[in-house]
Design a protein around this motif. Structure first.
Motif, short mmCIF file in Angstrom:
data_model
loop_
_atom_site.label_atom_id
_atom_site.label_comp_id
_atom_site.label_asym_id
_atom_site.label_seq_id
_atom_site.Cartn_x
_atom_site.Cartn_y
_atom_site.Cartn_z
N SER A 1 72.72 -82.89 52.05
CA SER A 1 72.61 -82.31 50.72
C SER A 1 72.12 -80.87 50.80
N GLU B 1 76.12 -82.87 42.79
CA GLU B 1 75.85 -84.29 42.96
C GLU B 1 74.74 -84.71 42.00
N PRO C 1 71.67 -86.65 44.95
CA PRO C 1 71.91 -86.24 46.34
C PRO C 1 71.10 -87.09 47.32
N GLU C 2 71.59 -87.17 48.55
CA GLU C 2 70.87 -87.91 49.59
C GLU C 2 69.64 -87.11 49.99
N SER C 3 68.53 -87.81 50.17
CA SER C 3 67.29 -87.15 50.54
C SER C 3 66.89 -87.56 51.95
#
Length: 142
Positions: free
Chosen positions: A19, A71, A74-76
């Motif tokens: 991300s 997004e 989002p991916e963390s």
């Protein structure tokens, strides 16, 4: 040693995160810690200039990537897919450090040069060169 470990953690955070939001945050933290390393080695002016210029560039890149990546979630760093990347990168760093690097302190030196009774700072002589020879290059570049 603490700053070097934090610098490596910040670079792993940048490399392992897909991300752009969190990657840009890791990049800003890594830039700040890298400038802290330069201050510890005696290059305070170079660190300040590098930090200001680098943060300006990061601001532009972050605004551009944030506009492109819309997004909602989002991916963390806590997600499992990102954790797999972190483990792979850390294991690669440990492998390279144990097999190819002699020690953590090799090649580090301070910014001062002592000759007789005078001390010349590396970053201050760079400023003098910037003002003496940099004007012509500024006009040529403009």
């Amino acid at each position: 040693m603490f700053l070097i470990i934090c610098f490596i953690l910040g670079l792993v955070a940048v490399a392992s995160n897909p991300s752009p939001y969190f990657a840009a945050l890791g990049l800003v933290v890594s830039a700040g810690i890298g400038c802290g390393l330069l201050v510890g080695l005696g290059n305070s002016f170079l660190s300040l200039v590098l930090f200001l210029i680098y943060l300006g560039g990061i601001l532009v890149v972050f605004a551009y990537t944030a506009a492109l990546a819309a997004e909602p979630y989002p991916e963390s760093w806590g997600d499992w897919s990102v954790l797999v990347y972190v483990i792979v990168y850390f294991s690669g760093l440990v492998y390279v450090n144990s097999n190819f690097v002699e020690g953590w302190g090799c090649g580090w030196f301070s910014g001062e040069e002592i000759s007789g009774l005078e001390i010349v700072r590396g970053d201050f002589s760079g400023v003098a060169l910037l003002y003496s020879y940099g004007g012509g290059m500024l006009v040529l570049g403009g």
